[in-house]
Design a protein around this motif. Structure first.
Motif, PDB file in Angstrom:
ATOM      1  N   GLY A 346      15.397  53.979  19.860  1.00 55.24           N
ATOM      2  CA  GLY A 346      16.430  53.556  20.802  1.00 55.24           C
ATOM      3  C   GLY A 346      16.136  52.202  21.405  1.00 55.24           C
ATOM      4  N   ALA A 347      14.867  51.950  21.729  1.00 51.21           N
ATOM      5  CA  ALA A 347      14.492  50.658  22.299  1.00 51.21           C
ATOM      6  C   ALA A 347      14.639  49.530  21.277  1.00 51.21           C
ATOM      7  CB  ALA A 347      13.054  50.721  22.819  1.00 51.21           C
ATOM      8  N   VAL A 348      14.259  49.791  20.016  1.00 54.33           N
ATOM      9  CA  VAL A 348      14.411  48.786  18.961  1.00 54.33           C
ATOM     10  C   VAL A 348      15.885  48.456  18.758  1.00 54.33           C
ATOM     11  CG1 VAL A 348      14.146  48.391  16.484  1.00 54.33           C
ATOM     12  CG2 VAL A 348      12.245  49.344  17.795  1.00 54.33           C
ATOM     13  N   THR A 349      16.738  49.483  18.795  1.00 49.16           N
ATOM     14  CA  THR A 349      18.180  49.273  18.610  1.00 49.16           C
ATOM     15  C   THR A 349      18.728  48.254  19.602  1.00 49.16           C
ATOM     16  OG1 THR A 349      18.434  51.534  17.799  1.00 49.16           O
ATOM     17  CG2 THR A 349      20.419  50.425  18.568  1.00 49.16           C
ATOM     18  N   LEU A 350      18.327  48.355  20.855  1.00 50.67           N
ATOM     19  CA  LEU A 350      18.831  47.429  21.872  1.00 50.67           C
ATOM     20  C   LEU A 350      18.076  46.106  21.878  1.00 50.67           C
ATOM     21  CD1 LEU A 350      19.520  49.890  24.825  1.00 50.67           C
ATOM     22  CD2 LEU A 350      21.112  48.973  23.144  1.00 50.67           C
ATOM     23  N   ALA A 351      16.783  46.131  21.525  1.00 47.74           N
ATOM     24  CA  ALA A 351      16.023  44.880  21.472  1.00 47.74           C
ATOM     25  C   ALA A 351      16.564  43.953  20.385  1.00 47.74           C
ATOM     26  CB  ALA A 351      14.543  45.172  21.235  1.00 47.74           C
ATOM     27  N   LEU A 352      17.180  44.508  19.345  1.00 50.91           N
ATOM     28  CA  LEU A 352      17.765  43.675  18.297  1.00 50.91           C
ATOM     29  C   LEU A 352      18.924  42.819  18.807  1.00 50.91           C
ATOM     30  CD1 LEU A 352      17.818  46.036  15.176  1.00 50.91           C
ATOM     31  CD2 LEU A 352      16.560  43.901  15.424  1.00 50.91           C
ATOM     32  N   LEU A 353      19.448  43.147  19.981  1.00 49.09           N
ATOM     33  CA  LEU A 353      20.563  42.371  20.548  1.00 49.09           C
ATOM     34  C   LEU A 353      20.092  41.118  21.267  1.00 49.09           C
ATOM     35  CD1 LEU A 353      22.652  45.331  22.017  1.00 49.09           C
ATOM     36  CD2 LEU A 353      23.001  44.149  19.855  1.00 49.09           C
ATOM     37  N   PHE A 403      23.009  49.578  26.950  1.00 49.15           N
ATOM     38  CA  PHE A 403      24.018  49.591  25.890  1.00 49.15           C
ATOM     39  C   PHE A 403      25.363  49.094  26.414  1.00 49.15           C
ATOM     40  CE2 PHE A 403      27.274  51.652  23.296  1.00 49.15           C
ATOM     41  CZ  PHE A 403      26.831  51.379  22.010  1.00 49.15           C
ATOM     42  N   VAL A 404      25.761  49.584  27.566  1.00 49.09           N
ATOM     43  CA  VAL A 404      27.043  49.188  28.149  1.00 49.09           C
ATOM     44  C   VAL A 404      27.070  47.694  28.471  1.00 49.09           C
ATOM     45  CG1 VAL A 404      28.497  49.447  30.200  1.00 49.09           C
ATOM     46  CG2 VAL A 404      27.637  51.472  29.024  1.00 49.09           C
ATOM     47  N   CYS A 405      25.950  47.166  28.952  1.00 44.90           N
ATOM     48  CA  CYS A 405      25.908  45.759  29.354  1.00 44.90           C
ATOM     49  C   CYS A 405      25.819  44.793  28.183  1.00 44.90           C
ATOM     50  CB  CYS A 405      24.715  45.528  30.289  1.00 44.90           C
ATOM     51  SG  CYS A 405      24.862  46.331  31.888  1.00 44.90           S
ATOM     52  N   LEU A 406      25.240  45.241  27.034  1.00 45.31           N
ATOM     53  CA  LEU A 406      24.920  44.288  25.976  1.00 45.31           C
ATOM     54  C   LEU A 406      25.652  44.513  24.660  1.00 45.31           C
ATOM     55  CD1 LEU A 406      21.029  44.002  26.378  1.00 45.31           C
ATOM     56  CD2 LEU A 406      22.767  42.419  27.213  1.00 45.31           C
ATOM     57  N   HIS A 407      25.954  45.750  24.326  1.00 47.94           N
ATOM     58  CA  HIS A 407      26.398  46.008  22.964  1.00 47.94           C
ATOM     59  C   HIS A 407      27.838  45.554  22.743  1.00 47.94           C
ATOM     60  CE1 HIS A 407      26.794  48.016  19.081  1.00 47.94           C
ATOM     61  NE2 HIS A 407      25.478  48.126  19.097  1.00 47.94           N
ATOM     62  N   PRO A 408      28.113  44.921  21.615  1.00 47.84           N
ATOM     63  CA  PRO A 408      29.462  44.403  21.346  1.00 47.84           C
ATOM     64  C   PRO A 408      30.525  45.481  21.176  1.00 47.84           C
ATOM     65  CG  PRO A 408      28.052  44.153  19.421  1.00 47.84           C
ATOM     66  CD  PRO A 408      27.161  44.543  20.547  1.00 47.84           C
ATOM     67  N   LEU A 409      30.124  46.725  20.972  1.00 47.98           N
ATOM     68  CA  LEU A 409      31.112  47.779  20.845  1.00 47.98           C
ATOM     69  C   LEU A 409      31.749  48.153  22.179  1.00 47.98           C
ATOM     70  CD1 LEU A 409      29.382  50.206  18.294  1.00 47.98           C
ATOM     71  CD2 LEU A 409      31.198  48.555  17.853  1.00 47.98           C
ATOM     72  N   MET A 410      31.114  47.747  23.265  1.00 52.74           N
ATOM     73  CA  MET A 410      31.648  48.070  24.580  1.00 52.74           C
ATOM     74  C   MET A 410      32.821  47.143  24.941  1.00 52.74           C
ATOM     75  SD  MET A 410      30.044  50.670  25.885  1.00 52.74           S
ATOM     76  CE  MET A 410      30.303  51.331  24.235  1.00 52.74           C
ATOM     77  N   ALA A 411      33.606  47.588  25.887  1.00 59.55           N
ATOM     78  CA  ALA A 411      34.734  46.769  26.333  1.00 59.55           C
ATOM     79  C   ALA A 411      34.240  45.448  26.894  1.00 59.55           C
ATOM     80  CB  ALA A 411      35.536  47.531  27.387  1.00 59.55           C
ATOM     81  N   GLN A 477      22.135  43.731  11.685  1.00 64.04           N
ATOM     82  CA  GLN A 477      21.272  44.580  12.505  1.00 64.04           C
ATOM     83  C   GLN A 477      21.421  46.042  12.127  1.00 64.04           C
ATOM     84  OE1 GLN A 477      22.572  43.470  16.413  1.00 64.04           O
ATOM     85  NE2 GLN A 477      21.762  41.388  16.250  1.00 64.04           N
ATOM     86  N   GLY A 478      22.653  46.474  11.828  1.00 57.97           N
ATOM     87  CA  GLY A 478      22.866  47.853  11.405  1.00 57.97           C
ATOM     88  C   GLY A 478      22.178  48.159  10.095  1.00 57.97           C
ATOM     89  N   ARG A 479      22.261  47.213   9.150  1.00 61.03           N
ATOM     90  CA  ARG A 479      21.583  47.427   7.864  1.00 61.03           C
ATOM     91  C   ARG A 479      20.073  47.502   8.056  1.00 61.03           C
ATOM     92  NH1 ARG A 479      25.541  43.732   5.894  1.00 61.03           N
ATOM     93  NH2 ARG A 479      24.060  42.009   6.067  1.00 61.03           N
ATOM     94  N   LEU A 480      19.550  46.653   8.935  1.00 55.40           N
ATOM     95  CA  LEU A 480      18.115  46.678   9.194  1.00 55.40           C
ATOM     96  C   LEU A 480      17.696  48.029   9.773  1.00 55.40           C
ATOM     97  CD1 LEU A 480      15.364  45.253   9.338  1.00 55.40           C
ATOM     98  CD2 LEU A 480      16.004  44.453  11.625  1.00 55.40           C
ATOM     99  N   LEU A 481      18.495  48.562  10.681  1.00 57.46           N
ATOM    100  CA  LEU A 481      18.163  49.855  11.272  1.00 57.46           C
ATOM    101  C   LEU A 481      18.207  50.969  10.228  1.00 57.46           C
ATOM    102  CD1 LEU A 481      20.052  49.647  14.694  1.00 57.46           C
ATOM    103  CD2 LEU A 481      17.578  49.608  14.321  1.00 57.46           C
ATOM    104  N   VAL A 482      19.212  50.942   9.357  1.00 52.22           N
ATOM    105  CA  VAL A 482      19.301  51.957   8.303  1.00 52.22           C
ATOM    106  C   VAL A 482      18.091  51.873   7.379  1.00 52.22           C
ATOM    107  CG1 VAL A 482      20.614  52.684   6.270  1.00 52.22           C
ATOM    108  CG2 VAL A 482      21.816  52.124   8.387  1.00 52.22           C
ATOM    109  N   GLN A 483      17.732  50.660   6.980  1.00 55.36           N
ATOM    110  CA  GLN A 483      16.564  50.476   6.109  1.00 55.36           C
ATOM    111  C   GLN A 483      15.280  50.914   6.817  1.00 55.36           C
ATOM    112  OE1 GLN A 483      16.927  46.320   5.292  1.00 55.36           O
ATOM    113  NE2 GLN A 483      18.693  46.571   3.929  1.00 55.36           N
ATOM    114  N   THR A 484      15.197  50.633   8.108  1.00 56.84           N
ATOM    115  CA  THR A 484      14.018  51.028   8.879  1.00 56.84           C
ATOM    116  C   THR A 484      13.903  52.538   8.956  1.00 56.84           C
ATOM    117  OG1 THR A 484      14.176  49.012  10.203  1.00 56.84           O
ATOM    118  CG2 THR A 484      12.861  50.809  11.094  1.00 56.84           C
ATOM    119  N   VAL A 485      15.033  53.186   9.197  1.00 48.12           N
ATOM    120  CA  VAL A 485      15.017  54.653   9.249  1.00 48.12           C
ATOM    121  C   VAL A 485      14.571  55.235   7.910  1.00 48.12           C
ATOM    122  CG1 VAL A 485      16.497  56.687   9.428  1.00 48.12           C
ATOM    123  CG2 VAL A 485      16.722  54.844  11.089  1.00 48.12           C
TER     124      VAL A 485
END
Length: 814
Positions: A346-353, A403-411, A477-485
């Protein structure tokens, strides 16, 4: 010849084809209803199924492209029915042929242009299958029809040969759909292949949850999933996953929208988990080849969604990022367990931003944010000790806030707080370390602390850089996370248990064993006829049993009849046995039965014999909770004696969720023991007999057999060796010719930038690699899916993506 004469001939030919299709449809419907009438569990449901599916196949033939592959893993009920030669799979295909051919009889269509090489290859394989089936009947002593036969009977030739014939029977329907809408046909079949992988993966997921636990990688338990064919070992699940994995990748790549993309990623994770829990080195190698080939083909396809960013973040940057992220997660798992791993992910997911914050803050403001984040993280971590599940609640709150403050999926209005998000990410890293410490019982696990510091440094580097330190692209970033998993999952399987490490430590020894087994299998072939035409379809188990291997024979069974009465004849293995080596004859029981259990049976001992009986929570091969007992009988040829066996300990645990199967099994427990058994009864407290057909009056209906450990007698353990044994050099040549033509067709499609060619090629390649280590085509459902994909690859009209975008899309109508 005049145009009028040619027209009359064409009309006459079309009329003959329509008559052929109509007669074939009626024959298939009749055969399907005949099978349904003799279905061991009752004729009503299967008959209704055949009729309804025939109607569906007539009205919506294109629906079978995705429905049939998805259903195939779920419609093998041998452990309940005792049907070995015939299956529910046959009912489905016969209904598809009946409805589809009836539609073809009423539709105008022209033959699909197919090269002579392809026609010759298909004819050669068909000829080989028919000849080998006849040789199989002869090798078994002549053809004798039976609804219930084992692997040693002539009906096993029918069981093995039907896969290619069923796939060939679907080719006219597939070709007609191709003519109407080639792209739509390919898309539906790809969806079906992806669904087939997901269906098998979901069954494997249930199996692990029910019998071992989701994250138990230590127990000697290899997932078998929905494939009863693995009751004597084999690699049915392995081959299935190899055929379907590339199409699950296609679902991920082609999914549009966040929800569809998320569901496709979940499907990929489930299939990947199933592949890992096979603990198969062949699967690992097949995945490596298949995924690597697919990535290479898509990478070199113009307009590919897998194109990497230009500049430093091409191959080297991607590899470096993957190594860093994967290393952090592995370190988190080693020191903090699964909870620590999830917290670090979870921390890596947000640090990638971090690139979204590049150059937005001065150094002093970054320093202030760092201090605030550290203080907030430490303070909240201290307070969390006074709350129920405090570390988890604090971590979840910080993650959601960041997540709410940084992620592009948020409004958009929520992303106007980048500094708050920066502080929350810093506090989140501290909270992750606290969570890992809470799980491990330490203040701060040293390795986890080091991993957290590395992640924090990388995040600060990304924020302080004037230009993005890595691509500011959510897809990258999504591809990197999938490959990492994916990378981390493999590492966790090795680090989380000793079983996989043990498997890889014996690679050299096992390879030598396989070479010896292949040599022994080929040595059974005698004479030029065997070498050229093979022993016959499905004749491997029977011939292997009688082959000279220093007098070592596996256990076996057969149904015998005397004076109108049937009985089961059992023979124990000729080598010393533990309970795991016993050949078991089994029947599924209601899950609610707990015991105590008493087994009553008639025994006619041909030698001094030990009868072993058990009731276990068991899916197929590996028992969980068991109660067991043995009864001894003295040799008394010709005389029946009553035997009673009380199973100990008295009770099985109550059935829990997820549900398990409960199975009764019986077998010979001593070396070379021989006995006939009859009138088997299993009673519980209330005295009810829990078994069906214990006197074998309905032959082996409701009964199935399994060999938990001794698997070599039933498998040649190599795809080409198995075909050579069954079909000889003629069959091997036909098989290789079909494979070469499929590669040639798919390769041309890749060169023309076709959308589907890379996925077909990767699926076939993964299947062939796995076939180095197992037979695969001795599993009818798996062989059918392989030949169906092979036929599609040979008849599909591969065109470029540009051509497809210009072509008017027409819905696949029915």
């Amino acid at each position: 010849m005049s145009d009028l004469s040619r027209l009359r001939l064409d009309q006459k030919g079309a009329a003959l084809f329509r008559i052929f299709y109509l007669l074939s449809a009626l024959t298939s419907l009749g055969a399907g209803l005949a099978l349904a009438w003799h279905y061991p569990l009752g004729w009503q449901v299967p008959s209704l199924f055949v009729l309804l599916w025939t109607v569906l196949s007539y009205r919506q033939p294109a629906a079978n492209l995705w429905l049939v592959p998805m259903l195939l893993p779920l419609i093998g009920l041998y452990p309940w029915t005792g049907w070995l030669t015939f299956e529910e799979f046959d009912l489905l295909v016969l209904a598809v042929v009946a409805g589809g051919y009836a539609r073809l009889a009423l539709e105008k269509h022209s033959p699909l242009p197919v090269s002579r090489w392809m026609q010759a290859a298909v004819f050669l394989m068909l000829f080989s299958v028919l000849v080998s089936a006849c040789r199989g009947f002869s090798d078994a002593g002549g053809f004798v029809f039976s609804w219930f036969q084992g692997y040693e009977g002539p009906m096993n030739s029918v069981r093995i040969g039907k896969s290619f014939l069923w796939a060939l029977a679907l080719v006219p329907i597939l070709a007609w759909l191709e003519q109407r809408n080639s792209a739509g046909t390919a898309r539906l079949l790809a969806l079906g292949m992806a669904g087939a992988g997901l269906t098998a993966g979901l069954v494997a997921l249930w199996e692990r949850l029910a019998y071992t636990g989701l994250l138990n990688f230590t127990t000697d338990y290899r997932t078998t999933g929905p494939f009863w064919e693995m009751h004597v070992g084999g690699a049915a699940l392995d081959g299935w996953l190899m055929l379907t994995f590339p199409f699950v990748c296609w679902a991920v790549i082609s999914a549009k929208g966040g929800l569809k993309k998320g569901l496709a990623l979940v499907a990929l994770a489930i299939v990947g988990y199933a592949a890992l829990t096979t603990f198969s080195r062949g699967v690992f190698l097949g995945l490596l080849v298949s995924a690597g080939l697919l990535a290479w083909l898509l990478r070199h396809r113009s307009g590919s969604q897998l194109t990497l960013p230009k500049g430093a973040w091409r191959a080297s940057g991607q590899i470096l990022a993957l190594m860093l992220s994967g290393g952090l997660l592995v370190a988190a798992f080693v020191s903090g367990g699964y909870r620590g791993l999830l917290a670090m992910f979870g921390a890596v997911t947000l640090a990638l931003l971090a690139p979204k914050l590049s150059g937005r803050f001065s150094r002093s403001r970054v320093f202030i944010g760092l201090m605030l984040g550290l203080l907030a993280g430490l303070g909240l971590s201290a307070l969390s000790d006074f709350l129920p599940k405090g570390p988890y609640l604090v971590y979840a709150a910080l993650w959601v806030g960041a997540f709410v403050c940084l992620h592009p999926l948020m409004a958009k209005r929520f992303r106007q707080r980048p500094f708050t998000g920066f502080v929350a990410v810093v506090a989140l890293v501290v909270s992750a370390a606290n969570l890992a410490g809470h799980w491990a019982g330490l203040v701060v696990p040293p390795v986890y602390t080091a991993a957290s510091l590395v992640l924090l440094v990388l995040f600060l580097w990304g924020v302080l850089s004037k230009v993005p330190s890595w691509p500011n692209d959510i897809r990258w970033q999504g591809r990197l996370l999938v490959q990492t998993v994916a990378l981390c999952s493999v590492a966790v399987v090795f680090a989380g248990g000793a079983y996989m490490g043990e498997r890889f430590s014996t690679v050299g020894k096992d390879w030598q064993g396989r070479l010896a087994h292949w040599s022994d299998s080929i040595a059974i072939l005698s004479g030029s006829d065997d070498l050229f035409f093979g022993k016959g379809l499905g004749r491997y188990p029977a011939n292997y049993y009688f082959a000279d291997r220093n007098g070592i024979f596996p256990g076996t069974f057969r149904l015998e009849q005397e004076g109108g009465e049937r009985m089961l004849s059992l023979v124990g293995a000729s080598h010393p046995m533990s309970p795991g080596d016993i050949l078991r004859i089994s029947q599924r029981l209601p899950r609610s039965e707990q015991g105590p259990f008493i087994v009553d049976l008639l025994v006619r001992a041909r030698t001094d014999v030990s009868i072993y009986a058990e009731v276990c929570d068991k899916h197929l091969l590996y028992p969980a909770a068991c109660v067991a007992g043995e009864g001894a009988g003295k040799a008394a040829p010709g005389r029946w004696q009553r035997m009673s066996i009380r199973l100990q300990p008295a009770l099985l645990p109550e059935s829990a969720l997820p549900p398990r199967f409960r199975v009764f099994s019986i077998g010979i427990g001593n070396q070379s023991g021989r006995a006939d058994i009859d009138e088997i009864g299993l009673s519980s407290l209330d005295g009810r007999n829990l078994l069906k057909n214990g006197d074998f009056s309905a032959e082996t209906a409701r009964w199935f057999f399994s060999s938990d450990r001794d698997h070599l007698p039933w498998h040649a353990k190599n795809l080409l060796v198995n075909i050579l044994f069954d079909q000889g050099m003629l069959g091997v040549g036909a098989f290789l010719l079909l494979a070469v033509l499929a590669v040639w067709r798919a390769g041309n499609g890749c060169r023309r930038n076709d959308e589907w060619a890379p996925f077909c090629l990767a699926a076939l390649a993964g299947f062939w690699v796995t076939g180095i280590f197992d037979s695969l085509t001795d599993v009818p459902r798996l062989a059918f899916l392989y030949y169906l994909l092979l036929m599609f690859t040979m008849i599909h009209r591969f065109v470029s993506l540009d051509q497809k975008s210009r072509r008017t899309r027409v819905r696949v109508s029915s």
